[in-house]
Design an enzyme around this catalytic site. Structure first.
Site, short mmCIF file in Angstrom:
data_model
loop_
_atom_site.label_atom_id
_atom_site.label_comp_id
_atom_site.label_asym_id
_atom_site.label_seq_id
_atom_site.Cartn_x
_atom_site.Cartn_y
_atom_site.Cartn_z
N CYS A 1 37.61 -28.42 13.56
CA CYS A 1 38.98 -28.69 13.14
C CYS A 1 39.79 -29.17 14.35
CB CYS A 1 39.62 -27.44 12.54
SG CYS A 1 39.91 -26.13 13.75
N CYS B 1 39.83 -26.50 17.16
CA CYS B 1 38.55 -26.32 17.85
C CYS B 1 38.16 -27.56 18.65
CB CYS B 1 37.47 -25.96 16.85
SG CYS B 1 37.69 -24.32 16.11
N HIS C 1 37.36 -19.02 14.51
CA HIS C 1 36.41 -19.94 13.90
C HIS C 1 35.07 -19.78 14.62
CE1 HIS C 1 39.67 -22.86 12.17
NE2 HIS C 1 39.90 -21.59 11.88
N GLU D 1 33.37 -21.74 16.46
CA GLU D 1 33.35 -22.22 17.84
C GLU D 1 33.97 -21.20 18.80
OE1 GLU D 1 33.98 -25.90 15.16
OE2 GLU D 1 34.45 -23.76 15.16
#
Length: 256
Positions: free
Chosen positions: A130, A133, A64, A66
């Site tokens: 999410c 993360c 992702h 991040e």
């Protein structure tokens, strides 16, 4: 949902400027046929790392935005590198890590022991982190998270759970998280992605009849989210579908 959303008139101009850079990364992800989420990591008023969604490009479901940005700052682990992706070089990375180490303690054998390498670093991301993360940000000791739109399906900072502030998670200190910055832009990027054909899907579904919605409901200013969206007294319940095999079963039963 327990998201803390900041109204436009209450948003700081510097925060908006950094979020604009995160939006640029999200647009880059969209151009690469990735889910359009982008972010920047900021330390002492300077961007020290950038990231965007690369799950398809890296064939790695954890890449992702991040995590992509974290690859710039955290110590290299050659055995954990994703094949085909090189670890970007960030000149400021060593300064960020060194500054965090100086603030940590205690000292053991002449060497500082520290558990939160990103203390003082702020994450600006177009979509609420999410669950995965949000937990990762807490483990690395992020100073603060500023996001665009809420993630009402997988959000970890109030959207579904409040991992960022749950007092029962003792592995790392909590961090503040606020949203609403460039919210409309973040939502429209997601809509543009989901209305298009998915070129990476084995059998993409036809979406010729779908219409891009441009109306976005407003938000109201919310107080700080509670320490946790998990109830300490709630009891999960198992519900069974009324099929022919179980339609005569008794009412739902507790799972604990």
């Amino acid at each position: 949902m327990n998201n803390t959303m900041i109204l436009k008139e209450m948003q700081d101009e510097q925060d908006i400027a950094f979020m604009d850079q995160a939006v640029v990364m999200a647009e880059e992800a969209l151009a690469a046929h990735e889910i359009p989420v982008g972010c920047v990591l900021v330390h002492d008023g300077k961007v020290v790392a950038r990231g965007r969604n690369r799950t398809n490009e890296g064939r790695n479901a954890t890449l992702h935005a991040e995590f992509d940005a974290l690859r710039h700052l955290l110590p290299d682990r050659s055995h954990a590198q994703t094949p085909g992706l090189t670890r970007p070089y960030t000149p400021q990375a060593e300064d960020v890590i060194a500054a965090a180490a100086e603030k940590e303690g205690p000292v053991a054998g002449g060497r500082k022991i520290w558990q939160t390498p990103l203390r003082g670093v702020v994450l600006y991301v177009t979509v609420e982190p999410c669950l995965m993360c949000a937990s990762a940000m807490r483990q690395v000791g992020i100073g603060k998270v500023v996001y665009g739109c809420a993630n009402d399906r997988f959000g970890g900072t109030g959207g579904v759970q409040s991992i960022h502030s749950d007092p029962r998670l003792l592995y790392a200190p909590p961090y503040p998280a606020v949203g609403g910055y460039r919210r409309e832009e973040a939502i429209m990027l997601l809509r543009r992605f989901y209305i298009s054909e998915n070129s990476t899907a084995p059998k993409p579904k036809k979406k010729a009849n779908r219409v891009l919605k441009t109306e976005i409901p407003g938000v109201v200013s919310t107080p700080s989210s509670p320490a946790s969206s998990l109830s300490r007294t709630s009891t999960p319940t198992l519900y069974l579908e009324p099929t022919t095999a179980n339609k005569s079963l008794p009412p739902p039963v507790s799972t604990v």
